[in-house]
Design an enzyme around this catalytic site. Sequence first.
Site, short mmCIF file in Angstrom:
data_model
loop_
_atom_site.label_atom_id
_atom_site.label_comp_id
_atom_site.label_asym_id
_atom_site.label_seq_id
_atom_site.Cartn_x
_atom_site.Cartn_y
_atom_site.Cartn_z
N CYS A 82 -28.14 7.82 -55.49
CA CYS A 82 -29.35 7.50 -54.74
C CYS A 82 -29.24 6.24 -53.91
O CYS A 82 -30.10 5.95 -53.08
CB CYS A 82 -30.53 7.39 -55.70
SG CYS A 82 -30.83 8.90 -56.65
N HIS B 247 -35.83 3.91 -51.73
CA HIS B 247 -35.45 5.23 -52.21
C HIS B 247 -36.66 5.88 -52.86
O HIS B 247 -37.35 5.26 -53.69
CB HIS B 247 -34.29 5.10 -53.21
CG HIS B 247 -34.09 6.30 -54.07
ND1 HIS B 247 -33.94 7.57 -53.54
CD2 HIS B 247 -34.01 6.43 -55.42
CE1 HIS B 247 -33.78 8.43 -54.53
NE2 HIS B 247 -33.82 7.77 -55.67
N ASN C 205 -37.56 13.49 -55.32
CA ASN C 205 -36.39 12.62 -55.23
C ASN C 205 -35.24 13.42 -54.63
O ASN C 205 -34.69 14.30 -55.28
CB ASN C 205 -36.03 12.11 -56.63
CG ASN C 205 -34.83 11.19 -56.64
OD1 ASN C 205 -34.03 11.15 -55.72
ND2 ASN C 205 -34.68 10.44 -57.72
#
Length: 343
Positions: A127, A268, A298
């Site tokens: 990520c 993020h 996500n």
Amino acid sequence: MPYPSDEWSKDLKQPGVGIALTGSGSAVPAISLSNDQLSQIVETSDEWIASRTGIRHRRLASSTESLAGLAAQAGERAITMAGLSATDIDLIVLATSTPDDLFGTACLVQAELGASRAVAFDITAACSGFVFGLVTVAQFIRTGAYQNVLLIGADMLSRWVDWGDRRTAVLFGDGAGAVVIQANECDRLLGFELRSDGNQNKYLNLSYQPQEKVLAEQVAIGQGSFQPITMNGQEVYRFAARRVPEVIEKALFRAEITTCDVDWLLLHQANQRILDAVAERLNIPPEKVISNLANYGNTSAASIPLALDEAVREGKIKLGDTLVTSGFGAGLTWGAAVFQWGR
């Protein structure tokens, strides 16, 4: 007589060795899975997911869609916004943890785009991939090696989710985002800070599980496959809430600015609670926080450039705006970068 390193530092400060982000693009699969639909697969509810994560929908790739195809769509849109053609691109960096091919997927993207002049390779930092990729690309441009670079963050985490595990099934989605980064007389990457801690690797994994295979007498190898994503959500939350503000403050210090000079906080897109906690600690008002995870979940390395592209195309982010961005996740890795949008 100056040391060679002194001469090298002076060269890096000459006009034409800075970077500018000049185009953005994104792409997501057509299939959308709502929280209500997910509750038919695993024991959960829309209220439970939304209250704990901020997520209401996620996009999922079909069995016929490829990561390379999604990445190429995002890349093409970024190239068009930058006013370039694919043959102008001389480097493609693909940040991904879910490649179509473990040997690398960036070359497939290069071929699909028709970017025949471009060198292409993958990087993996989960990520944090987009932020790590941005810093990596900046070094190639600042040394004069490349002029027009396409940086893509793309992941298809649905391939590796255990859809019976409520802790992870509610979180992840698929998508791609891209930016074109070009050599520029004025350097728009103002500062950055990158960190890693392998001692915390156990908290978020997509690990290979070998099984012994005997080839001959006293000759055995480990041959197996990757296992679905596992995560200790509480530990990851604690890590992000503590470390992300710290790394952002360090990047701002290197940029010689404060949060008062920041137009947008672009984190993020992991969990709305994390976004809120980081913004509160940095004293950044909610209206300056970019969030689109309600619609996508996500998407790992794709989440920052996907949210960036939406905000640019909506007219929210304007030329000259100052953004601080931070990626954080498996590894564990985390990092932050401060940049201005456009030339």
